[in-house]
Design an enzyme around this catalytic site. Structure first.
Site, PDB file in Angstrom:
ATOM      1  N   LEU A 167       3.113  35.933-105.776  1.00 15.40           N
ATOM      2  CA  LEU A 167       1.703  36.340-105.849  1.00 15.40           C
ATOM      3  C   LEU A 167       1.173  36.782-104.497  1.00 15.40           C
ATOM      4  O   LEU A 167       0.240  37.581-104.414  1.00 15.40           O
ATOM      5  CB  LEU A 167       0.842  35.174-106.373  1.00 15.40           C
ATOM      6  CG  LEU A 167       1.142  34.700-107.799  1.00 15.40           C
ATOM      7  CD1 LEU A 167       0.324  33.448-108.113  1.00 15.40           C
ATOM      8  CD2 LEU A 167       0.831  35.794-108.809  1.00 15.40           C
ATOM      9  N   GLY A 168       1.737  36.261-103.424  1.00 19.39           N
ATOM     10  CA  GLY A 168       1.276  36.643-102.086  1.00 19.39           C
ATOM     11  C   GLY A 168       2.067  35.910-101.018  1.00 19.39           C
ATOM     12  O   GLY A 168       2.682  34.867-101.252  1.00 19.39           O
ATOM     13  N   GLY A 224       1.847  34.691 -96.751  1.00 18.83           N
ATOM     14  CA  GLY A 224       0.964  34.454 -95.622  1.00 18.83           C
ATOM     15  C   GLY A 224       1.724  33.821 -94.483  1.00 18.83           C
ATOM     16  O   GLY A 224       2.936  33.585 -94.566  1.00 18.83           O
ATOM     17  N   GLY A 260       3.225  30.326 -95.679  1.00 20.48           N
ATOM     18  CA  GLY A 260       4.114  30.170 -96.809  1.00 20.48           C
ATOM     19  C   GLY A 260       3.974  31.290 -97.820  1.00 20.48           C
ATOM     20  O   GLY A 260       3.232  32.255 -97.618  1.00 20.48           O
ATOM     21  N   THR A 261       4.706  31.124 -98.940  1.00 22.70           N
ATOM     22  CA  THR A 261       4.708  32.106-100.023  1.00 22.70           C
ATOM     23  C   THR A 261       4.235  31.440-101.304  1.00 22.70           C
ATOM     24  O   THR A 261       4.610  30.299-101.589  1.00 22.70           O
ATOM     25  CB  THR A 261       6.121  32.680-100.223  1.00 22.70           C
ATOM     26  OG1 THR A 261       6.584  33.227 -98.978  1.00 22.70           O
ATOM     27  CG2 THR A 261       6.125  33.771-101.268  1.00 22.70           C
ATOM     28  N   VAL A 262       3.412  32.144-102.097  1.00 25.10           N
ATOM     29  CA  VAL A 262       2.866  31.606-103.345  1.00 25.10           C
ATOM     30  C   VAL A 262       3.527  32.306-104.526  1.00 25.10           C
ATOM     31  O   VAL A 262       3.608  33.539-104.564  1.00 25.10           O
ATOM     32  CB  VAL A 262       1.331  31.783-103.418  1.00 25.10           C
ATOM     33  CG1 VAL A 262       0.782  31.184-104.718  1.00 25.10           C
ATOM     34  CG2 VAL A 262       0.665  31.120-102.222  1.00 25.10           C
ATOM     35  N   LYS A 266       2.872  26.905-104.053  1.00 29.47           N
ATOM     36  CA  LYS A 266       2.895  27.325-102.650  1.00 29.47           C
ATOM     37  C   LYS A 266       4.083  26.673-101.955  1.00 29.47           C
ATOM     38  O   LYS A 266       4.163  25.455-101.829  1.00 29.47           O
ATOM     39  CB  LYS A 266       1.600  26.943-101.939  1.00 29.47           C
ATOM     40  CG  LYS A 266       1.566  27.437-100.488  1.00 29.47           C
ATOM     41  CD  LYS A 266       0.217  27.199 -99.855  1.00 29.47           C
ATOM     42  CE  LYS A 266       0.176  27.765 -98.435  1.00 29.47           C
ATOM     43  NZ  LYS A 266      -1.122  27.536 -97.784  1.00 29.47           N
ATOM     44  N   ASP A 315      -9.317  28.822 -92.325  1.00 28.74           N
ATOM     45  CA  ASP A 315      -8.882  30.221 -92.497  1.00 28.74           C
ATOM     46  C   ASP A 315      -9.717  30.878 -93.599  1.00 28.74           C
ATOM     47  O   ASP A 315      -9.175  31.414 -94.568  1.00 28.74           O
ATOM     48  CB  ASP A 315      -7.396  30.281 -92.832  1.00 28.74           C
ATOM     49  CG  ASP A 315      -6.816  31.685 -92.665  1.00 28.74           C
ATOM     50  OD1 ASP A 315      -7.491  32.530 -92.036  1.00 28.74           O
ATOM     51  OD2 ASP A 315      -5.714  31.940 -93.159  1.00 28.74           O
TER      52      ASP A 315
END
Length: 733
Positions: A412-413, A415, A418-420, A434, A532
């Site tokens: 999904l995304g 950052g 981490g990765t989701v 996540k 954030d």
């Protein structure tokens, strides 16, 4: 015959297009001691577009006529280049000696995994790099653990930062922390006034580097011209590259532009900060250049010769992509060996089973160790005591099954932390998993279970619900509810047409987001700092209700100075300038970032743009400048401007200005921001009704001299109060 002729012409054109893209046999195969492999080439006719190199007179291949190339790593999709080191001399009055290269619009990015950002030199120096996706930097401090003394007697402080991902720009910015900053108690290390900063290959200089490496780094930093060394004054950096501008699935459909030419190739998707792309590799059992046609492309590897020792010596037969070992034939003594063979087979099976049982126990012990290390027992005990807590502790196997082994298409995304992934549980529930990058602090690991228990109690309609976590892995994974409509960032700036949002909807989303942050700051126990806040961390559900996301165990409010972070991280355009100076995260840091989100809703512009004019790159600074010059309407989104709502726009803009105060103490609390936005939202729904005050209460506030007070309010700049008074007049009071 006509159709056949037309078909032949089309085939000829396609073959011709492919031939044009390939290098001529006369193209140089090397420059100096560097082998040049296609798609790279010396000159435009010998290289794929964007991969042209120049060979200097000294025998060094150059990118963009300025960056030397040391190695081309074809299978990895990487290049090892040589970069200058940026320098700053404190107190000299001279501008820093800055080097940087923006790779936007090229096939190249600075690798986020192979490089790190290195700063060496004077104490209390902040250096950072930024592009549209990441901001990475750190502040040099001197202590017994990171204090180096070179052979010349000079003392140097150092720091380094991992990159959040692949970056397209490495332009260095310097800043000096003032000597009266309380945060830096060990400010001096010996006397060096110079500071050096560069993005460089991590393997070339570790954080606990030896003195010879340190000396080599300083020589490279201080050297600008070295005729005896073509790489003089530079350090290595790893660049990732891709071919094409789409995924393998899309690119392979267009045969005329598909870069993987060899019949024995495999295509590998490779995302970068410049967008999707792909790489070509040879199949297993083949080696060579997949970007060239056969027989010059991927060639079969003879495993019988290459492997040492060779498989089944004397019997090995090479086959395309593999090898074959024929069975040994013993025609007259089969009966003699059957018994021992069966006995040996039983022994092998027994040993194998024993090994598997031991490995399974070993794996179970490792998982139990991680579970206890991350406070799993404390978390389970707390959940059992908290009746009604909808919080689950998932196993690794459950999340692997839910995400289909963390399949790429379920992402999904991504950052900096981490990765989701999107997942589906056995009961059909949609979740977001996540998978964090790392957890280095031992204190973080010990407190993780306790902090998860605190976060599991958060229950607010505008906060993404934390459903559970997985603790039996090295780095815990978090499980959230799935929010279907994406982020506010894509809702405002995306190309799907949804960015044409009415002003009332924008205020409604801002109000709901502010309520969530106010809840975290004022009603959570202990208070929680998001750290954030940005439009890409505000999600929208199926009814477009705002839900704040991406907060975890690292954002509980610190209780003493030892818990303050010293590494400056965040998202460019949203970062609190006071945090950049003090490295101290507070609730007012969230207020500043939320002020930038309000500006995105008001203007429809992104928080930070590298490609714009210098005075308009930062949305917050551009906004404050227009406010100071009384040109607010020049920056407001034309789609929400009208004569009827100018007063409301000015009030929202004034609220944003208060949030963006340089000094944190002057900013309002998130609770005050949420209350103000609630009043504005209600006024937009009922513009002539004083919804925030009871009429009789307002009469008492006005006092006996009603006429005088009415004149004072209506002639002043109090648009909200004007509406209240108008409501009182309409109601006959």
């Amino acid at each position: 015959m006509l159709l056949l002729l037309l078909f032949s012409l089309l085939v000829a054109v396609e073959v011709q297009e492919k031939a044009v893209a390939l290098p001529s046999p006369s193209c140089p195969k090397s420059c100096g001691d560097v082998d040049i492999e296609y798609p790279f080439g010396i000159g435009a006719e010998c290289a794929m577009e964007g991969f042209q190199l120049n060979c200097s007179k000294t025998g060094v291949p150059l990118f963009f006529d300025e960056i030397p190339v040391r190695d081309i790593l074809l299978p990895q999709g990487q290049v090892r280049a040589m970069k200058h080191v940026s320098t700053m001399t404190r107190g000299s009055g001279e501008d820093p000696d800055i080097y940087g290269k923006d790779l936007s619009g090229t096939p190249f990015t600075y690798s986020g995994t192979s490089n790190h950002f290195m700063v060496v030199g004077a104490a209390n120096t902040i250096a950072y790099i930024a592009d549209n996706n990441f901001l990475v930097g750190c502040a040099t401090q001197c202590s017994p653990n990171n204090h180096l003394k070179a052979q010349d007697g000079q003392s140097y402080c150092k720091c380094q930062a991992k990159l959040g991902g692949n970056m397209s720009n490495d332009y260095v910015y310097f800043n000096e922390v003032k000597n009266d900053t309380k945060r830096y108690t060990n400010r001096t290390a010996g006397g060096s006034a110079d500071s050096y900063a560069v993005i460089m290959e991590a393997a070339a200089f570790g954080f606990n580097a030896s003195l010879p490496n340190m000396t080599a780094f300083l020589e490279a930093a201080e050297s600008r011209i070295n005729k005896s060394d073509p790489y003089g004054g530079r350090v290595p950096v790893i660049l990732n590259w891709v071919v094409g501008n789409g995924t393998c699935d899309v690119a392979s459909r267009n045969k005329s532009s598909y870069a993987c030419i060899s019949n024995n190739h495999v295509c590998v998707d490779s995302n970068s900060s410049n967008g999707p792309g792909y790489l070509c590799n040879c199949k297993k059992g083949y080696s060579g250049n997949p970007y060239l046609p056969d027989p010059d492309g991927c060639k079969d590897t003879d495993e019988c010769v290459v492997q040492n020792p060779p498989p089944c010596p004397g019997r090995c037969i090479n086959i395309p992509g593999d090898f074959y070992c024929p069975p040994i034939s013993y025609p007259r003594i089969v009966g003699l060996v059957v018994g021992p063979t069966i006995a040996g087979l039983i022994v092998v099976i027994a040993i194998t089973c024993t090994f598997l049982v031991r490995e399974r126990k070993k794996l179970a012990n490792i998982k139990q160790k991680y579970f206890q290390q991350h406070g799993g027992m404390l978390l389970l005990q707390g959940i059992s005591l908290k009746q009604g807590t909808a919080f689950s502790v998932f196993t690794e196997a459950e999340l692997i099954e839910a995400t289909n082994k963390f399949e790429e298409k379920n992402i999904l995304g991504r950052g900096g932390h981490g990765t989701v992934y999107k997942g589906i549980l056995k009961d059909g529930s949609l979740i977001a998993v996540k998978k964090c990058v790392s957890m280095t602090s031992e204190q973080q690991k010990k407190e993780f279970g306790k902090e998860m228990l605190i976060l599991s109690q958060i229950n607010h309609k505008n906060i993404v619900k934390l459903l559970g976590c997985c603790l039996e892995v090295e780095v815990p994974m978090l499980v959230y509810e799935f929010i279907p409509n994406g982020t506010l960032f894509h809702f405002i700036h995306g190309d799907n047409g949804c960015h044409n949002i009415p002003f009332s909807t924008r205020i409604h989303i801002a109000h709901e987001s502010a309520q969530a942050l106010a809840y975290l700051h004022s009603w959570a126990s202990p208070p929680i700092l998001h750290g954030d806040v940005k439009s890409s961390n505000i999600l929208l559900d199926k009814n477009y209700v705002a839900k704040v996301s991406d907060f975890g165990a690292s954002i509980l409010a610190p209780t003493d100075e030892s818990q303050f972070v010293t590494l400056v991280q965040g998202t460019c355009g949203y970062l609190d300038p006071e945090y950049m100076q003090t490295c101290q995260l507070t609730d007012k840091s969230d207020v500043y970032s939320f002020g930038v989100v309000i500006l995105e809703l008001l203007t429809g512009k992104k928080a930070f743009k590298l490609d714009g004019p210098e005075n308009e790159r930062s949305l917050s600074q551009h906004f404050l400048s227009t406010m100071k010059e009384d040109r607010l309407m020049d920056i407001i989104d034309d789609r929400i401007k009208s004569d009827s709502n100018i007063g409301l726009l000015e009030e929202v803009a004034e609220l944003a200005r208060q949030c963006l105060e340089m000094v944190g103490e002057r900013r309002p609390s998130m609770r005050d921001v949420a209350e103000k936005l609630e009043r504005l939202s209600k006024v937009m729904q009922h513009p002539w009704v004083p919804v925030q005050y009871d009429p009789e209460e307002m009469e008492s506030l006005l006092g006996e001299s009603s006429v005088a007070n009415l004149e004072m309010i209506c002639t002043g700049n109090f648009s909200m109060e004007k509406r209240i008074v108008q409501g009182l007049l309409e109601s006959g009071r």
